[in-house]
Design a protein around this motif. Structure first.
Motif, PDB file in Angstrom:
ATOM      1  N   VAL A 116      33.128  36.555  45.732  1.00 28.75           N
ATOM      2  CA  VAL A 116      34.561  36.317  45.543  1.00 28.75           C
ATOM      3  C   VAL A 116      35.150  37.447  44.699  1.00 28.75           C
ATOM      4  O   VAL A 116      34.792  37.599  43.527  1.00 28.75           O
ATOM      5  N   PRO A 117      36.063  38.261  45.253  1.00 26.46           N
ATOM      6  CA  PRO A 117      36.697  39.299  44.439  1.00 26.46           C
ATOM      7  C   PRO A 117      37.576  38.688  43.343  1.00 26.46           C
ATOM      8  O   PRO A 117      38.287  37.710  43.576  1.00 26.46           O
ATOM      9  N   VAL A 118      37.521  39.280  42.166  1.00 24.99           N
ATOM     10  CA  VAL A 118      38.415  38.926  41.058  1.00 24.99           C
ATOM     11  C   VAL A 118      39.194  40.193  40.732  1.00 24.99           C
ATOM     12  O   VAL A 118      38.628  41.165  40.232  1.00 24.99           O
ATOM     13  N   VAL A 119      40.486  40.183  41.070  1.00 26.05           N
ATOM     14  CA  VAL A 119      41.312  41.378  40.881  1.00 26.05           C
ATOM     15  C   VAL A 119      42.417  41.073  39.889  1.00 26.05           C
ATOM     16  O   VAL A 119      42.823  39.924  39.707  1.00 26.05           O
ATOM     17  N   SER A 120      42.925  42.148  39.261  1.00 26.73           N
ATOM     18  CA  SER A 120      43.889  41.965  38.185  1.00 26.73           C
ATOM     19  C   SER A 120      45.173  42.718  38.474  1.00 26.73           C
ATOM     20  O   SER A 120      45.142  43.876  38.901  1.00 26.73           O
ATOM     21  N   GLY A 121      46.302  42.057  38.248  1.00 32.43           N
ATOM     22  CA  GLY A 121      47.587  42.725  38.173  1.00 32.43           C
ATOM     23  C   GLY A 121      48.189  43.118  39.495  1.00 32.43           C
ATOM     24  O   GLY A 121      48.143  42.392  40.481  1.00 32.43           O
ATOM     25  N   ASP A 122      48.714  44.364  39.534  1.00 33.90           N
ATOM     26  CA  ASP A 122      49.573  44.800  40.633  1.00 33.90           C
ATOM     27  C   ASP A 122      49.193  46.181  41.143  1.00 33.90           C
ATOM     28  O   ASP A 122      50.031  46.963  41.556  1.00 33.90           O
ATOM     29  N   THR A 123      47.898  46.497  41.108  1.00 34.13           N
ATOM     30  CA  THR A 123      47.456  47.822  41.523  1.00 34.13           C
ATOM     31  C   THR A 123      47.314  47.897  43.038  1.00 34.13           C
ATOM     32  O   THR A 123      47.288  46.881  43.740  1.00 34.13           O
TER      33      THR A 123
END
Length: 439
Positions: A116-123
């Motif tokens: 499961v990818p865990v990504v942050s913010g608005d990149t």
């Protein structure tokens, strides 16, 4: 293009997940802010015994920008680097190839383990990697910092001079394409995510209005609060004043810009003219040059304008390599306030109770302007507007920032809060789409 994999580290994580019959959470680092913010989450996942794999996309490949990995002690935890480089479209294409390689690698390594990818913010990474991962595997992501939307006053031309303060009482509207492309990146990231981790209630309400189910949203705070509290207690080997002795004299305005929309020729000219005028009036200004600013000056052939600002007294620095230096300076007695177009700084300086002006016509942290009043927007409409906004802050700081100790918006122990959300979510993870919705 080939991805770099530390096989032993990866296999150890998958063996742990297999033994405990749980998914692997793939924490994705894309930019320097990701290093800064995700460090406490990586440590919290380790403390709560969650199977996590830390990977880097390569979106920021400058050594200075990625220095935060060593500073926050997570550089040695990166097991995979996707080595994404190039223009926006090059990165998009390379990301697709990298995700395909990664999916095949994981399938051969552990066909029964869900990642499961865990990504942050608005990149760009937070937008594209979950989309491609969903297409490759049918598995949705976890979106940290979900629900941020850029908002700003409807009509700026009624807010000149002293009326600038009226922005806190006027109508605000959503600017869907601002900043570019992050304003759309964050929306698309949530579209392919199954667990949405909102910093504050405002962000949760935004997601609910957009149709997301309340069961898929947790309010956890912002990881920037963890980062600044952790690093502000540390002392760099060399102080900022050892590196730049001139900063130890008087009060300084720290300025930096890097957003694409602020790197046009008219805006750069307006900004340099306003700063030059302030410097001529004997106000100390230190301008920290991001790579994007340097390239824009070269592209628009504005070297002479920068030189004029230097001669007037504006001090230009290359990018400060240490995040600790930034925190040391902004919290010290020689910083008057910060003028920047950074989104993350709005959170970080709020947490540290440091006054800020934002060089944008809108912000994805409107709560710092409307609720805590630790921030005020001073958009670069023209040099007179910039000058009057900065001069107002110099002359009447108590009006610009009326609350000396604003309510802390972004929580504490946020990494632990997010790790707890991931722990609860483990049993709900779907490996793929078994039945089409509606049937």
């Amino acid at each position: 293009m080939a991805i770099s994999i530390q096989d032993d580290n990866v296999k150890a994580v998958f063996d742990d997940a297999y033994r405990n019959s749980r998914p692997v959470f793939m924490i994705v680092i894309a930019t320097k802010p990701c290093y800064v913010k995700l460090a406490s989450l990586v440590r919290a996942c380790e403390a709560q015994d969650i199977s996590t794999l830390v990977i880097e996309s390569g979106q920021h490949y400058d050594a200075v920008l990625t220095e935060a990995g060593a500073l926050f002690n997570i550089a040695d935890k990166i097991a995979i680097n996707l080595n994404i480089t190039g223009s926006i479209l090059n990165k998009a294409a390379n990301m697709a190839f990298a995700v395909e390689q990664l999916a095949h690698y994981f399938t051969e390594l552990a066909p029964d383990t869900c990642v499961v990818p865990v990504v942050s913010g608005d990149t760009l990474t937070s937008n594209l990697l979950p989309q491609y991962w969903y297409l490759a595997t049918g598995t949705r992501a976890v979106h940290v910092e979900a629900g941020l939307r850029s908002m700003g006053p409807k009509n700026w031309h009624d807010l000149q001079g002293d009326k600038l303060l009226l922005q806190r009482q006027c109508d605000w509207v959503w600017h869907r394409d601002m900043p570019f492309p992050e304003g759309i990146d964050t929306v698309l990231t949530s579209c392919v995510s199954d667990l949405l981790l909102a910093p504050i209630e405002r962000n949760r309400q935004t997601l609910l209005r957009e149709g997301y189910q309340k069961e898929s949203i947790d309010i956890v705070g912002s990881l920037s609060a963890d980062a600044v509290m952790l690093q502000s207690k540390q002392q760099p080997q060399e102080t900022i004043y050892d590196c730049y002795p001139e900063l130890a004299q008087g009060k300084w305005i720290r300025v930096d810009i890097h957003r694409r929309e602020n790197l046009t020729k008219p805006i750069l000219i307006a900004l340099m003219k306003a700063l030059t005028q302030l410097a001529l009036e004997q106000y100390n200004i230190v301008f920290v040059k991001y790579n994007a600013f340097i390239r824009a000056v070269e592209t628009h052939q504005l070297d002479s304008l920068v030189e004029t600002a230097k001669q007037a007294g504006v001090v230009f620095h290359d990018l400060w390599p240490s995040y600790q230096h930034v925190l040391e300076f902004v919290t010290g007695e020689h910083c008057r306030f910060v003028y920047s177009d950074s989104g993350g700084l709005q959170e970080e300086l709020h947490t540290l109770n440091v006054p800020m002006l934002t060089c944008r016509a809108n912000t994805d942290r409107p709560e710092t302007v409307l609720e805590s009043q630790s921030n005020l927007l001073v958009p670069p409409l023209d040099d007179a507007f910039i000058y009057s906004g900065l001069k107002l802050a110099i002359d009447e700081p108590q009006k610009v920032w009326p609350t000396s100790a604003p309510h802390k918006l972004y929580g504490e122990n946020v990494g632990q809060n997010i790790a707890a959300s991931l722990s609860r979510y483990q049993s709900k993870v779907k490996r793929h789409i078994d039945i089409l919705e509606g049937y």
